[in-house]
Write an enzyme that holds these catalytic residues in place. Structure first.
Site, short mmCIF file in Angstrom:
data_model
loop_
_atom_site.label_atom_id
_atom_site.label_comp_id
_atom_site.label_asym_id
_atom_site.label_seq_id
_atom_site.Cartn_x
_atom_site.Cartn_y
_atom_site.Cartn_z
N LYS A 115 1.87 12.36 5.08
CA LYS A 115 1.92 11.27 5.88
C LYS A 115 1.94 10.00 5.42
O LYS A 115 3.06 9.18 5.65
CB LYS A 115 0.47 11.24 6.76
CG LYS A 115 0.60 10.12 8.01
CD LYS A 115 -0.20 8.86 7.43
CE LYS A 115 -1.48 9.04 7.21
NZ LYS A 115 -1.96 7.52 6.83
N LYS A 155 0.90 -1.36 -0.08
CA LYS A 155 0.10 -0.05 -0.06
C LYS A 155 0.98 1.26 -0.05
O LYS A 155 0.56 2.20 -0.48
CB LYS A 155 -0.91 0.28 1.39
CG LYS A 155 -1.71 1.26 1.42
CD LYS A 155 -2.56 1.55 0.47
CE LYS A 155 -3.03 3.21 0.40
NZ LYS A 155 -4.04 3.39 1.46
#
Length: 294
Positions: free
Chosen positions: A244, A174
């Site tokens: 992030k 991911k």
């Protein structure tokens, strides 16, 4: 499909529609918790039962799904005195749908295993619209037996489900998926800015690129649907959230000894966007900076 009692913690942009699909399709009771009471009220129509605390979710559920803003929040909720680890029991499964650092995921898996609990990672990809439609892509880090057990649950909100390897490997895939996407968005932003200044209409540019070897999901979605109309809403996948996730990729690159120069350049653009007051907007807004607009 029926299973044991389910828990869901985190009902934000992605969590709420995932929880709704889980409740509608799983055939099981779902106990959910979030600080936003409005989300819980909306989900009540689908039979989701409001749990007043993390402890209450852990008490009722055999399988608990987490959809939280960051790995740091996952770690906090796991380790706080009234959190996940303090209230878990042997035999439970905890599924982290959030995007979290690989080392955090693997450390938490060990901490849960010490209590007889299976902790796996299953970060999700695609948009809120895909979450609502139940067509997300999910990348799972788990052993094969656990994967087969939870796959029908994940299938209530996803159409593409990949077992990527043992715990942590879902996060690896991911994080790299997002890194490649972010780099592609910046490349498209550069192409758009150069093309416009050289006298080419950006719509024509992107439509023509989509018919050649530069075609990509990023071009068709982020380029055509966001950059061309200048549509960069808030409560989408913002620059701050993208940065992030990119930080997780840069951390993983450092740990594996890879000099990820392209990713560092993207990080510089994200910081510039935040400095320009664009941090809460949809992350392709960086195209405005590359085009000389703020």
């Amino acid at each position: 499909m029926t299973t044991n009692s389910l828990g869901f913690i985190g009902l934000g942009v992605m969590g709420e529609p995932m929880c709704r699909n889980l409740a509608r399709k799983s055939g099981s009771a779902v106990h959910a918790h979030d600080l936003d009471s409005a989300a819980l009220q909306r989900l009540a129509a689908d039979g989701v039962q409001s749990a007043g605390s993390i402890a209450a979710v852990m008490k009722h559920a055999d399988i608990v799904l987490l959809s939280l803003p960051s790995g740091e929040v996952v770690q906090q909720l796991a380790q706080q005195p009234d959190g996940l680890l303090a209230n878990t029991r042997a035999g439970q499964i905890v599924i982290d749908l959030s995007t979290s650092p690989v080392d955090t995921t693997r450390a938490l898996a060990k901490a849960f295993a010490d209590k007889g609990v299976t902790f796996i990672d299953a970060p999700v990809a695609r948009t809120r619209a895909a979450a609502e439609a139940g067509t997300l892509s999910v990348m799972v880090g788990a052993d094969a037996a656990t994967f087969e057990r939870v796959k029908p649950l994940i299938a209530t909100f996803a159409t593409d489900i990949a077992l990527c390897g043992p715990v942590g490997c879902g996060q690896v895939v991911k994080i790299l998926n997002n890194m490649v996407l972010f780099e592609t968005v910046v490349a498209l932003s550069e192409a758009k800015a150069i093309g416009e200044r050289a006298g080419v209409d950006p719509t024509l540019l992107f439509e023509t690129l989509s018919k050649g070897s530069a075609d990509s999901f990023a071009l068709r979605s982020h380029g055509m649907k966001a950059m061309l109309p200048g549509a960069f809403p808030e409560r989408a996948f913002s620059v701050r959230y993208a940065r992030k996730d990119l930080a997780y990729a840069l951390k993983l690159a450092q740990e594996t000894g890879v000099d990820a120069k392209s990713a560092r350049i993207v990080d510089e653009w994200y910081q510039a966007a935040i400095d320009a007051g664009l941090g809460d907007q949809y992350h392709p807004v960086v195209s405005r900076l590359l085009g000389g607009k703020t």
